[in-house]
Design a protein around this motif. Structure first.
Motif, PDB file in Angstrom:
ATOM      1  N   PHE A 167      39.719   2.328 -59.993  1.00 29.63           N
ATOM      2  CA  PHE A 167      41.077   1.872 -59.711  1.00 29.63           C
ATOM      3  C   PHE A 167      41.347   1.854 -58.207  1.00 29.63           C
ATOM      4  N   GLY A 168      40.841   2.848 -57.496  1.00 26.39           N
ATOM      5  CA  GLY A 168      41.010   2.881 -56.045  1.00 26.39           C
ATOM      6  C   GLY A 168      40.329   1.711 -55.366  1.00 26.39           C
ATOM      7  N   LEU A 169      39.151   1.345 -55.842  1.00 21.11           N
ATOM      8  CA  LEU A 169      38.447   0.207 -55.251  1.00 21.11           C
ATOM      9  C   LEU A 169      39.179  -1.107 -55.507  1.00 21.11           C
ATOM     10  N   ILE A 170      39.850  -1.198 -56.637  1.00 23.30           N
ATOM     11  CA  ILE A 170      40.563  -2.430 -56.969  1.00 23.30           C
ATOM     12  C   ILE A 170      41.908  -2.510 -56.265  1.00 23.30           C
ATOM     13  N   ARG A 171      42.638  -1.412 -56.222  1.00 23.35           N
ATOM     14  CA  ARG A 171      44.027  -1.445 -55.792  1.00 23.35           C
ATOM     15  C   ARG A 171      44.260  -1.227 -54.301  1.00 23.35           C
ATOM     16  N   LEU A 172      43.377  -0.570 -53.610  1.00 21.29           N
ATOM     17  CA  LEU A 172      43.635  -0.254 -52.208  1.00 21.29           C
ATOM     18  C   LEU A 172      43.461  -1.491 -51.325  1.00 21.29           C
ATOM     19  N   PRO A 173      44.214  -1.575 -50.210  1.00 20.24           N
ATOM     20  CA  PRO A 173      44.352  -2.845 -49.490  1.00 20.24           C
ATOM     21  C   PRO A 173      43.216  -3.260 -48.558  1.00 20.24           C
ATOM     22  N   ASP A 174      42.520  -2.328 -47.925  1.00 17.10           N
ATOM     23  CA  ASP A 174      41.521  -2.746 -46.943  1.00 17.10           C
ATOM     24  C   ASP A 174      40.234  -1.952 -47.104  1.00 17.10           C
ATOM     25  N   VAL A 175      39.242  -2.332 -46.297  1.00 13.89           N
ATOM     26  CA  VAL A 175      37.919  -1.738 -46.414  1.00 13.89           C
ATOM     27  C   VAL A 175      37.939  -0.239 -46.109  1.00 13.89           C
ATOM     28  N   TYR A 176      38.831   0.195 -45.254  1.00 14.51           N
ATOM     29  CA  TYR A 176      38.868   1.596 -44.847  1.00 14.51           C
ATOM     30  C   TYR A 176      39.371   2.491 -45.974  1.00 14.51           C
ATOM     31  N   THR A 177      40.414   2.080 -46.630  1.00 15.06           N
ATOM     32  CA  THR A 177      40.930   2.898 -47.737  1.00 15.06           C
ATOM     33  C   THR A 177      40.055   2.746 -48.977  1.00 15.06           C
ATOM     34  N   ARG A 178      39.466   1.589 -49.160  1.00 13.21           N
ATOM     35  CA  ARG A 178      38.563   1.414 -50.304  1.00 13.21           C
ATOM     36  C   ARG A 178      37.326   2.285 -50.161  1.00 13.21           C
ATOM     37  N   SER A 179      36.832   2.408 -48.950  1.00 15.73           N
ATOM     38  CA  SER A 179      35.648   3.252 -48.761  1.00 15.73           C
ATOM     39  C   SER A 179      35.981   4.715 -49.026  1.00 15.73           C
ATOM     40  N   HIS A 180      37.218   5.087 -48.755  1.00 14.97           N
ATOM     41  CA  HIS A 180      37.640   6.449 -49.075  1.00 14.97           C
ATOM     42  C   HIS A 180      37.553   6.680 -50.580  1.00 14.97           C
ATOM     43  N   ALA A 181      38.045   5.729 -51.354  1.00 10.66           N
ATOM     44  CA  ALA A 181      37.969   5.849 -52.815  1.00 10.66           C
ATOM     45  C   ALA A 181      36.527   5.814 -53.295  1.00 10.66           C
ATOM     46  N   ALA A 182      35.734   4.979 -52.660  1.00  9.90           N
ATOM     47  CA  ALA A 182      34.349   4.837 -53.101  1.00  9.90           C
ATOM     48  C   ALA A 182      33.517   6.072 -52.801  1.00  9.90           C
ATOM     49  N   THR A 183      33.773   6.723 -51.675  1.00 10.05           N
ATOM     50  CA  THR A 183      32.917   7.856 -51.321  1.00 10.05           C
ATOM     51  C   THR A 183      33.437   9.173 -51.876  1.00 10.05           C
ATOM     52  N   LYS A 184      34.716   9.447 -51.736  1.00 13.91           N
ATOM     53  CA  LYS A 184      35.229  10.753 -52.141  1.00 13.91           C
ATOM     54  C   LYS A 184      35.227  10.919 -53.656  1.00 13.91           C
ATOM     55  N   SER A 185      35.942  10.051 -54.349  1.00 12.54           N
ATOM     56  CA  SER A 185      36.096  10.267 -55.786  1.00 12.54           C
ATOM     57  C   SER A 185      34.836   9.930 -56.571  1.00 12.54           C
ATOM     58  N   SER A 186      34.091   8.909 -56.146  1.00 11.62           N
ATOM     59  CA  SER A 186      32.870   8.612 -56.893  1.00 11.62           C
ATOM     60  C   SER A 186      31.795   9.665 -56.653  1.00 11.62           C
ATOM     61  N   THR A 187      31.763  10.249 -55.475  1.00  7.60           N
ATOM     62  CA  THR A 187      30.831  11.350 -55.234  1.00  7.60           C
ATOM     63  C   THR A 187      31.177  12.529 -56.130  1.00  7.60           C
ATOM     64  N   LEU A 188      32.450  12.841 -56.218  1.00 10.60           N
ATOM     65  CA  LEU A 188      32.880  13.921 -57.106  1.00 10.60           C
ATOM     66  C   LEU A 188      32.560  13.594 -58.562  1.00 10.60           C
ATOM     67  N   ALA A 189      32.733  12.336 -58.954  1.00 12.15           N
ATOM     68  CA  ALA A 189      32.443  11.938 -60.325  1.00 12.15           C
ATOM     69  C   ALA A 189      30.962  12.113 -60.652  1.00 12.15           C
ATOM     70  N   VAL A 190      30.103  11.687 -59.756  1.00 11.91           N
ATOM     71  CA  VAL A 190      28.664  11.827 -59.988  1.00 11.91           C
ATOM     72  C   VAL A 190      28.264  13.300 -60.004  1.00 11.91           C
ATOM     73  N   LEU A 191      28.837  14.093 -59.101  1.00 15.46           N
ATOM     74  CA  LEU A 191      28.499  15.514 -59.057  1.00 15.46           C
ATOM     75  C   LEU A 191      28.949  16.226 -60.331  1.00 15.46           C
ATOM     76  N   LEU A 192      30.136  15.913 -60.818  1.00 18.77           N
ATOM     77  CA  LEU A 192      30.612  16.536 -62.054  1.00 18.77           C
ATOM     78  C   LEU A 192      29.747  16.136 -63.241  1.00 18.77           C
ATOM     79  N   THR A 193      29.384  14.867 -63.325  1.00 10.46           N
ATOM     80  CA  THR A 193      28.554  14.396 -64.436  1.00 10.46           C
ATOM     81  C   THR A 193      27.171  15.029 -64.396  1.00 10.46           C
TER      82      THR A 193
END
Length: 130
Positions: free
Chosen positions: A27-53
């Motif tokens: 959702f962060g990758l889809i909804r956030l407005p620019d490359v800087y905020t999208r990269s935040h969603a891509a790195t922080k939350s997806s890293t946490l998701a992979v680590l939890l899984t």
């Protein structure tokens, strides 16, 4: 409850939590407005998701199969170290390529730091022309 039931619950809960974090990242990758905020969603939350899984899978194999997976441990360490660094380098490359910030972004505090040298050169060139 015995230890195996608690371990199964903890492993399943971590895998479920990792799936939820992955959806939040999407959702962060889809909804956030620019490359800087999208990269935040891509790195922080997806890293946490992979680590939890991966942690949930590690706990499952450890408690039920009595197998300590070195591959899962290496995957956890590798993702934890490389994903944030890769995200940082991508954003840095985007910034240095002058990718525009979103209109809703605040001030560009990094501009003064990185372009100070160029501004000084431009001022010297202007003084020489006069």
């Amino acid at each position: 409850m015995n230890v195996s039931a608690i371990g199964e619950f903890v492993g399943a809960f971590l895998i479920l939590l990792g799936g939820i974090m992955s959806v939040i990242s999407a959702f962060g990758l889809i909804r956030l407005p620019d490359v800087y905020t999208r990269s935040h969603a891509a790195t922080k939350s997806s890293t946490l998701a992979v680590l939890l899984t991966l942690s949930g899978a590690f706990i499952y194999f450890w408690l039920f199969e009595h197998f300590i997976s070195v591959r899962l441990l290496l995957g956890i360490v590798f993702v934890f170290l490389t994903a944030p660094v890769a995200g940082h380098l991508l954003v840095r490359a985007a910034y240095r390529s002058k990718v525009k910030l979103a209109d809703i972004s605040g001030t560009d505090d990094l501009y003064d730091v990185l372009h100070k040298e160029n501004d000084e050169k431009n001022e010297l060139a202007n003084k020489k022309e006069l």
